[in-house]
Motif scaffolding. Structure first.
Motif, PDB file in Angstrom:
ATOM      1  N   PRO A  82     -42.522 139.300 -19.712  1.00  0.00           N
ATOM      2  CA  PRO A  82     -43.961 139.027 -19.601  1.00  0.00           C
ATOM      3  C   PRO A  82     -44.777 140.258 -19.194  1.00  0.00           C
ATOM      4  O   PRO A  82     -45.952 140.372 -19.550  1.00  0.00           O
ATOM      5  CB  PRO A  82     -44.030 137.936 -18.520  1.00  0.00           C
ATOM      6  CG  PRO A  82     -42.701 137.256 -18.609  1.00  0.00           C
ATOM      7  CD  PRO A  82     -41.711 138.340 -18.945  1.00  0.00           C
ATOM      8  N   GLN A  83     -44.137 141.190 -18.488  1.00  0.00           N
ATOM      9  CA  GLN A  83     -44.841 142.412 -18.064  1.00  0.00           C
ATOM     10  C   GLN A  83     -45.180 143.327 -19.235  1.00  0.00           C
ATOM     11  O   GLN A  83     -45.992 144.236 -19.099  1.00  0.00           O
ATOM     12  CB  GLN A  83     -43.995 143.190 -17.043  1.00  0.00           C
ATOM     13  CG  GLN A  83     -43.822 142.462 -15.727  1.00  0.00           C
ATOM     14  CD  GLN A  83     -43.003 143.305 -14.767  1.00  0.00           C
ATOM     15  OE1 GLN A  83     -41.777 143.260 -14.789  1.00  0.00           O
ATOM     16  NE2 GLN A  83     -43.668 144.092 -13.928  1.00  0.00           N
ATOM     17  N   VAL A  84     -44.524 143.106 -20.369  1.00  0.00           N
ATOM     18  CA  VAL A  84     -44.883 143.873 -21.570  1.00  0.00           C
ATOM     19  C   VAL A  84     -45.524 142.942 -22.605  1.00  0.00           C
ATOM     20  O   VAL A  84     -45.547 143.234 -23.796  1.00  0.00           O
ATOM     21  CB  VAL A  84     -43.687 144.645 -22.172  1.00  0.00           C
ATOM     22  CG1 VAL A  84     -43.222 145.720 -21.199  1.00  0.00           C
ATOM     23  CG2 VAL A  84     -42.525 143.717 -22.521  1.00  0.00           C
ATOM     24  N   GLY A  97     -42.223 146.426  -4.543  1.00  0.00           N
ATOM     25  CA  GLY A  97     -43.370 146.849  -5.318  1.00  0.00           C
ATOM     26  C   GLY A  97     -43.197 146.263  -6.697  1.00  0.00           C
ATOM     27  O   GLY A  97     -42.210 145.583  -6.971  1.00  0.00           O
ATOM     28  N   CYS A  98     -44.143 146.524  -7.593  1.00  0.00           N
ATOM     29  CA  CYS A  98     -44.077 145.940  -8.931  1.00  0.00           C
ATOM     30  C   CYS A  98     -44.898 146.804  -9.875  1.00  0.00           C
ATOM     31  O   CYS A  98     -46.012 147.198  -9.536  1.00  0.00           O
ATOM     32  CB  CYS A  98     -44.638 144.523  -8.887  1.00  0.00           C
ATOM     33  SG  CYS A  98     -44.589 143.672 -10.471  1.00  0.00           S
ATOM     34  N   LEU A  99     -44.337 147.079 -11.053  1.00  0.00           N
ATOM     35  CA  LEU A  99     -45.060 147.925 -12.012  1.00  0.00           C
ATOM     36  C   LEU A  99     -46.368 147.261 -12.464  1.00  0.00           C
ATOM     37  O   LEU A  99     -47.264 147.949 -12.940  1.00  0.00           O
ATOM     38  CB  LEU A  99     -44.175 148.227 -13.229  1.00  0.00           C
ATOM     39  CG  LEU A  99     -42.931 149.079 -12.913  1.00  0.00           C
ATOM     40  CD1 LEU A  99     -42.037 149.207 -14.137  1.00  0.00           C
ATOM     41  CD2 LEU A  99     -43.335 150.458 -12.391  1.00  0.00           C
ATOM     42  N   GLN A 126     -34.011 138.526  -8.159  1.00  0.00           N
ATOM     43  CA  GLN A 126     -34.910 137.427  -7.795  1.00  0.00           C
ATOM     44  C   GLN A 126     -36.357 137.762  -8.154  1.00  0.00           C
ATOM     45  O   GLN A 126     -37.096 136.915  -8.666  1.00  0.00           O
ATOM     46  CB  GLN A 126     -34.790 137.122  -6.295  1.00  0.00           C
ATOM     47  CG  GLN A 126     -33.438 136.540  -5.923  1.00  0.00           C
ATOM     48  CD  GLN A 126     -33.312 136.329  -4.418  1.00  0.00           C
ATOM     49  OE1 GLN A 126     -33.795 135.349  -3.876  1.00  0.00           O
ATOM     50  NE2 GLN A 126     -32.669 137.267  -3.733  1.00  0.00           N
ATOM     51  N   HIS A 127     -36.756 139.005  -7.907  1.00  0.00           N
ATOM     52  CA  HIS A 127     -38.120 139.442  -8.230  1.00  0.00           C
ATOM     53  C   HIS A 127     -38.369 139.313  -9.732  1.00  0.00           C
ATOM     54  O   HIS A 127     -39.406 138.797 -10.161  1.00  0.00           O
ATOM     55  CB  HIS A 127     -38.279 140.899  -7.755  1.00  0.00           C
ATOM     56  CG  HIS A 127     -39.582 141.539  -8.102  1.00  0.00           C
ATOM     57  ND1 HIS A 127     -40.453 142.028  -7.145  1.00  0.00           N
ATOM     58  CD2 HIS A 127     -40.160 141.819  -9.300  1.00  0.00           C
ATOM     59  CE1 HIS A 127     -41.514 142.558  -7.753  1.00  0.00           C
ATOM     60  NE2 HIS A 127     -41.355 142.449  -9.063  1.00  0.00           N
ATOM     61  N   GLU A 128     -37.399 139.768 -10.550  1.00  0.00           N
ATOM     62  CA  GLU A 128     -37.590 139.749 -12.014  1.00  0.00           C
ATOM     63  C   GLU A 128     -37.547 138.329 -12.558  1.00  0.00           C
ATOM     64  O   GLU A 128     -38.317 137.977 -13.456  1.00  0.00           O
ATOM     65  CB  GLU A 128     -36.534 140.615 -12.709  1.00  0.00           C
ATOM     66  CG  GLU A 128     -36.532 142.090 -12.303  1.00  0.00           C
ATOM     67  CD  GLU A 128     -37.895 142.749 -12.358  1.00  0.00           C
ATOM     68  OE1 GLU A 128     -38.742 142.328 -13.176  1.00  0.00           O
ATOM     69  OE2 GLU A 128     -38.134 143.675 -11.564  1.00  0.00           O
ATOM     70  N   ILE A 129     -36.642 137.492 -12.030  1.00  0.00           N
ATOM     71  CA  ILE A 129     -36.568 136.104 -12.508  1.00  0.00           C
ATOM     72  C   ILE A 129     -37.852 135.362 -12.126  1.00  0.00           C
ATOM     73  O   ILE A 129     -38.367 134.551 -12.896  1.00  0.00           O
ATOM     74  CB  ILE A 129     -35.288 135.420 -11.980  1.00  0.00           C
ATOM     75  CG1 ILE A 129     -34.056 136.065 -12.632  1.00  0.00           C
ATOM     76  CG2 ILE A 129     -35.319 133.913 -12.262  1.00  0.00           C
ATOM     77  CD1 ILE A 129     -32.726 135.653 -12.033  1.00  0.00           C
ATOM     78  N   ASP A 130     -38.412 135.676 -10.962  1.00  0.00           N
ATOM     79  CA  ASP A 130     -39.725 135.122 -10.592  1.00  0.00           C
ATOM     80  C   ASP A 130     -40.757 135.399 -11.683  1.00  0.00           C
ATOM     81  O   ASP A 130     -41.572 134.532 -12.011  1.00  0.00           O
ATOM     82  CB  ASP A 130     -40.218 135.777  -9.286  1.00  0.00           C
ATOM     83  CG  ASP A 130     -39.798 135.011  -8.039  1.00  0.00           C
ATOM     84  OD1 ASP A 130     -39.169 133.952  -8.161  1.00  0.00           O
ATOM     85  OD2 ASP A 130     -40.129 135.493  -6.929  1.00  0.00           O
ATOM     86  N   HIS A 131     -40.754 136.625 -12.221  1.00  0.00           N
ATOM     87  CA  HIS A 131     -41.734 136.987 -13.264  1.00  0.00           C
ATOM     88  C   HIS A 131     -41.674 136.013 -14.443  1.00  0.00           C
ATOM     89  O   HIS A 131     -42.685 135.742 -15.079  1.00  0.00           O
ATOM     90  CB  HIS A 131     -41.446 138.396 -13.801  1.00  0.00           C
ATOM     91  CG  HIS A 131     -42.104 139.510 -13.033  1.00  0.00           C
ATOM     92  ND1 HIS A 131     -43.472 139.607 -12.869  1.00  0.00           N
ATOM     93  CD2 HIS A 131     -41.587 140.603 -12.414  1.00  0.00           C
ATOM     94  CE1 HIS A 131     -43.759 140.704 -12.171  1.00  0.00           C
ATOM     95  NE2 HIS A 131     -42.625 141.326 -11.871  1.00  0.00           N
ATOM     96  N   LEU A 132     -40.470 135.497 -14.748  1.00  0.00           N
ATOM     97  CA  LEU A 132     -40.319 134.600 -15.899  1.00  0.00           C
ATOM     98  C   LEU A 132     -40.974 133.249 -15.626  1.00  0.00           C
ATOM     99  O   LEU A 132     -41.216 132.470 -16.550  1.00  0.00           O
ATOM    100  CB  LEU A 132     -38.832 134.415 -16.232  1.00  0.00           C
ATOM    101  CG  LEU A 132     -38.054 135.707 -16.513  1.00  0.00           C
ATOM    102  CD1 LEU A 132     -36.606 135.391 -16.814  1.00  0.00           C
ATOM    103  CD2 LEU A 132     -38.695 136.496 -17.647  1.00  0.00           C
TER     104      LEU A 132
HETATM  105 NI    NI Z   1     -42.422 143.093 -10.764  1.00  0.00          NI
END
Ligand code: NI
Length: 173
Positions: A53-55, A96-98, A138-144
């Motif tokens: 989702p970040q891209v 942090g987060c890009l 966990q941070h990346e799966i949260d993004h989904l």
């Molecule tokens: Ni992030």
């Protein structure tokens, strides 16, 4: 999506960052190409994890690489990743987060997790992770699921970060 174009990393408040991503039905060349391009964008940023989702792609795909600068790359490609076990023990670590450039905060999460996923060949796999890898997964799966690290903070801290980001955008434009 063109196969050579550099992927742009979206920042808050892009609406897709708050949306639930769709499961991948089949791990095909399109998914593999997406993962390679996500890795390239992540290394260029630089960052240690990136979710589709970040891209701008609403699919359940994540890439992670915790190798240090002087180590060879060690990418992990995850399709449809799911936390299947989490420890009762929690830890607090800075994140942090890009998609929230320049913003950092302490986040409390389970210290260890087990994550089930499909690899780039569509084979089922599981990772048992602790420490930074557990935090990153966990941070990346949260993004989904449309969840940002700021969603784990108090409203006060979250609003402070969102205000700083808004100011940053105004200063840049
Ligand atoms: Ni992030």
């Amino acid at each position: 999506m063109n196969g050579t174009e550099t992927l742009l990393i979206l920042e808050v408040p892009a609406p897709i960052l708050k949306a639930k991503a769709e499961r991948v039905a089949a791990v095909d060349d399109g998914v593999r190409d997406l993962m390679e391009r996500m890795l390239a964008a992540m290394y260029a940023a630089p960052g240690i994890g990136l979710a589709a989702p970040q891209v701008g792609v609403g699919r359940r795909v994540v890439v992670v690489d915790l190798a240090k600068e002087d180590e060879p790359p060690a990418p992990i490609r995850l399709v449809n990743p799911e936390v299947v076990w989490r420890s009762d023990e929690e830890s607090i670590g800075e994140e942090g987060c890009l998609s929230l450039p320049g913003q950092y905060a302490d986040v409390r999460r389970p210290e260890s997790v087990r994550v089930a996923y499909l690899d780039e060949h569509g084979s089922p796999r599981e990772i048992a992770a602790g420490g930074l890898l557990a935090r990153c997964l966990q941070h990346e799966i949260d993004h989904l699921d449309g969840i940002l690290f700021t969603d784990h903070l108090s409203a006060l801290k979250r609003n402070m970060i969102l205000r700083k980001l808004a100011k940053r955008r105004r200063d840049r434009d």
